[in-house]
Design an enzyme around this catalytic site. Sequence first.
Site, mmCIF file in Angstrom:
data_model
loop_
_atom_site.group_PDB
_atom_site.id
_atom_site.type_symbol
_atom_site.label_atom_id
_atom_site.label_comp_id
_atom_site.label_asym_id
_atom_site.label_seq_id
_atom_site.Cartn_x
_atom_site.Cartn_y
_atom_site.Cartn_z
ATOM 1 N N THR A 91 4.834 1.510 56.422
ATOM 2 C CA THR A 91 5.180 2.872 56.042
ATOM 3 C C THR A 91 4.182 3.459 55.050
ATOM 4 O O THR A 91 4.228 4.656 54.779
ATOM 5 C CB THR A 91 6.580 2.888 55.387
ATOM 6 O OG1 THR A 91 6.569 1.980 54.294
ATOM 7 C CG2 THR A 91 7.655 2.470 56.381
ATOM 8 N N ASP A 105 7.195 -9.205 52.040
ATOM 9 C CA ASP A 105 5.764 -9.040 51.768
ATOM 10 C C ASP A 105 5.198 -10.109 50.849
ATOM 11 O O ASP A 105 4.250 -9.877 50.116
ATOM 12 C CB ASP A 105 5.481 -7.647 51.162
ATOM 13 C CG ASP A 105 6.037 -6.552 52.032
ATOM 14 O OD1 ASP A 105 5.790 -6.608 53.243
ATOM 15 O OD2 ASP A 105 6.739 -5.664 51.515
ATOM 16 N N LYS A 148 3.981 -14.331 53.974
ATOM 17 C CA LYS A 148 4.439 -15.358 54.932
ATOM 18 C C LYS A 148 3.497 -15.491 56.110
ATOM 19 O O LYS A 148 3.201 -16.594 56.568
ATOM 20 C CB LYS A 148 5.834 -14.992 55.471
ATOM 21 C CG LYS A 148 6.900 -14.917 54.417
ATOM 22 C CD LYS A 148 8.203 -14.418 54.999
ATOM 23 C CE LYS A 148 8.189 -12.947 55.387
ATOM 24 N NZ LYS A 148 8.055 -12.008 54.286
ATOM 25 N N GLY A 157 5.793 -6.145 58.789
ATOM 26 C CA GLY A 157 4.374 -5.891 59.011
ATOM 27 C C GLY A 157 3.618 -7.044 58.409
ATOM 28 O O GLY A 157 3.626 -7.241 57.206
HETATM 29 P P1 IMP Z 1 15.268 -1.709 57.289
HETATM 30 O O1 IMP Z 1 15.015 -3.154 57.535
HETATM 31 O O2 IMP Z 1 14.238 -0.803 57.908
HETATM 32 O O3 IMP Z 1 16.675 -1.309 57.618
HETATM 33 O O4 IMP Z 1 15.123 -1.447 55.706
HETATM 34 C C1 IMP Z 1 16.048 -1.974 54.781
HETATM 35 C C2 IMP Z 1 15.333 -2.391 53.499
HETATM 36 O O5 IMP Z 1 14.503 -3.495 53.757
HETATM 37 C C3 IMP Z 1 14.420 -1.319 52.904
HETATM 38 O O6 IMP Z 1 14.461 -1.439 51.484
HETATM 39 C C4 IMP Z 1 13.048 -1.696 53.400
HETATM 40 O O7 IMP Z 1 12.028 -1.220 52.565
HETATM 41 C C5 IMP Z 1 13.158 -3.207 53.366
HETATM 42 N N1 IMP Z 1 12.270 -3.867 54.336
HETATM 43 C C6 IMP Z 1 12.447 -3.983 55.668
HETATM 44 N N2 IMP Z 1 11.439 -4.670 56.233
HETATM 45 C C7 IMP Z 1 10.616 -4.999 55.237
HETATM 46 C C8 IMP Z 1 9.400 -5.768 55.183
HETATM 47 O O8 IMP Z 1 8.873 -6.282 56.177
HETATM 48 N N3 IMP Z 1 8.847 -5.904 53.952
HETATM 49 C C9 IMP Z 1 9.414 -5.389 52.833
HETATM 50 N N4 IMP Z 1 10.539 -4.687 52.824
HETATM 51 C C10 IMP Z 1 11.142 -4.500 54.026
HETATM 52 MG MG MG Z 2 5.227 -6.982 55.238
#
Ligand code: IMP
Ligand code: MG
Length: 426
Positions: A299, A14, A17, A41
């Site tokens: 989320t 976040d 980028k 996202g």
């Molecule tokens: P996963 O990628 O859904 O398995 O999540 C693993 C970890 O990465 C968690 O702490 C998420 O909150 C974090 N995470 C995954 N995608 C993002 C993102 O796009 N932005 C920030 N945190 C992320």
């Molecule tokens: Mg993001």
Amino acid sequence: MSGVTIVVGIQWGDEGKGRIVDVLADRAEMIARFGGGNNAGHTLVVEGRKVVLRSVPSGIFHAPKPLLIGAGVVIDLAGFVQELDELRAIGVDVSRVKLDERAHLTLPYHIALDRLGEQARGKGAIGTTGRGIGPTYVDRVARSGVRAADLREPERLAQRVRAALALHGNRLSEGGAAIDAGRLLEELAALSTRVAPHLVDGVALVHDVLERGGDILCEGAQGTMLDVGFGTYPYVTSSHTIAGGACVGLGFGPMAVREVIGVTKAYCTRVGAGPFPSELDDAVGEQLRARGNEYGTNTGRPRRCGWFDVVAARYACRLNGVSRLVVTKLDVMSGLERVGVVSSYVKDGRPVGVDRLGEAGVTPEVTWYPGWSEDVSAVRRVEDLPRNARAYVQALEQATDTPVGWISVGAERSSLISIVDSGRRV
Ligand code: IMP
Ligand code: MG
């Protein structure tokens, strides 16, 4: 000079980028995603309209450039088709979006397994986005995955889906999440017709551009500290988020890389569980969250906020080989009496490295800089920044030993101070 430019986040995701990719896309012939999935996202504000991208690269608003979702990405077909429909509805030509047929599919059972895994971890839950990302990568490595290419051959698809369900079946039924193979295959058949026109050999596409002397802009997802190998394991995502991930996620060699741009917020945020030494559990953290609108794009979870972390940033610059930094959201820091950066971690009175940041008893040392009260969101030239704001960015540049090329001061595409184009230094 042609070649590859890679944009990566150097914090916990976040960093903004998508915004910088959106700006740099003008100079590239193709924009490509190399890892992650719809856990990402990317929020863009285009002509006052907020658009959230999850799987489609941020360059989508740059007609008529091809956009590649590479082999290293995991793709949720239902989500992908919905995203394409949403973009089409606002008049975007989505035929330019290409999906490497080597990409692995995130299927409904991966989403169920993600949830069950988090439940089983209990207090040690990672706080995943719940999009099935981890289980999809597990299947890929375990060689039980289903790839986009399988969509072209219904028999092979059925066989692979049934084999995966046989592998995960017990777990799913025990967790009350049994999946009906027949129904899933019917859904996939319907989605498959929608996705078919987008399937390509991504490697051929990449090398076609490079051999013609074109530029490719690679858009990273998440951030360096969430990298599966080098991040704050096990509180990480399941892919390589660092610049090297672009080579293995798209299929080109490291010699093709010309520039690595590291994006960082002027402060720091993290969503989900895991170590975050510079976290501010106080009114300042609350102020950053409120002013920076720090809530997860996907989320809606409040992001944890803290000071810029020099130790992590230096580590990230090394891991990625960052040639230039982008500092985003500087505007959010206006109005603080003083601003801190975590300059070292200490345990038992001795400095410790970033590899130990998750250990108990490790405390951050904060270096302070004077704040600024002026609103900087209208500033477009570095020399027009308030003195203290400029000094703060200079301090980040010095601490990371990496030049700052751009500073963003707002969500609009135009809210950018380009130091690169002015030929100056901060
Ligand atoms: P996963 O990628 O859904 O398995 O999540 C693993 C970890 O990465 C968690 O702490 C998420 O909150 C974090 N995470 C995954 N995608 C993002 C993102 O796009 N932005 C920030 N945190 C992320
Ligand atoms: Mg993001």
